[in-house]
Motif scaffolding. Sequence first.
Motif: not given
Length: 259
Positions: A241-259
């Motif tokens: 019951d873990v959806s890996p996609g959710t975490y990749e979205v979270f990471i992508a958002q932070l990457e954008k924020k800290f870019a």
Amino acid sequence: MNEYLNRGIKEIIEEFPEVEDVLNDYDIGCGPCSVGICLLKDIVAIHRLPQDQEQQLMARIAKVIHPDKDIRIPQAEKKVLTRSEEFNYSPPMKKLVDEHVVIKRWIALIPEFAKNLDVESEGGRRLILDGIDLIRSYADKYHHAKEEDILFKYFDEEADIIKVMLQDHTHGRALVKEMLAALEKRDAKTIAANLMAYRELLTEHIRKEDEILYPWMDNQLSTRQVGELFAKFDEVDRQIDVSPGTYEVFIAQLEKKFA
Ligand SMILES: [Fe+2]
Ligand SMILES: [Fe+2]
């Protein structure tokens, strides 16, 4: 020299401490590695040294072991790696390596994330919890569970290398516990310190798995076992019951924020 080629590197370093300095010159840190599975003859294969450096390294080690003799250096066997630049992982091992890529993207963000912790606002605490959840759900439940419950079962779990990996996993869980307790107390400094400690732990842990443990395991597994592993990993991915996609979205958002 041949008798030494088939001995564990840790054992050789114990007998001839100078060998560690030679290995360090080639950026092969066997001393602090503490894993202890590699035979001397596997060292160059595992660490992907070019042919000329491999010969040079073996000659220097031979000189340490037999200072008075002129030793002919046998060609080391390249049994783990292909000629390509990459490790030639089996499909199930490649899957774990790809999961490491996601974890490494998160690890790369941690210094910036830890500098900007907002423990006072609801939104700030939510973000911190999401970061901790990535460690707990993706890195631990989703990824480490595959290693602990499936992959490691194919090997002797009393072997030093497996014990070290399990200790790292346990250490990571303890750091998460500290983070959660610190979040309760709104103690940003302790959360940041534990995040940074996690980053350090996992950076080295993943390097050991990618460069030493997985190639070594791949080398031991039969074709049938590789297929079995692939099917078992697939089954976990479908059931968990873990959806890996959710975490990749979270990471992508932070990457954008800290870019
Ligand atoms: Fe691991
Ligand atoms: Fe791993």
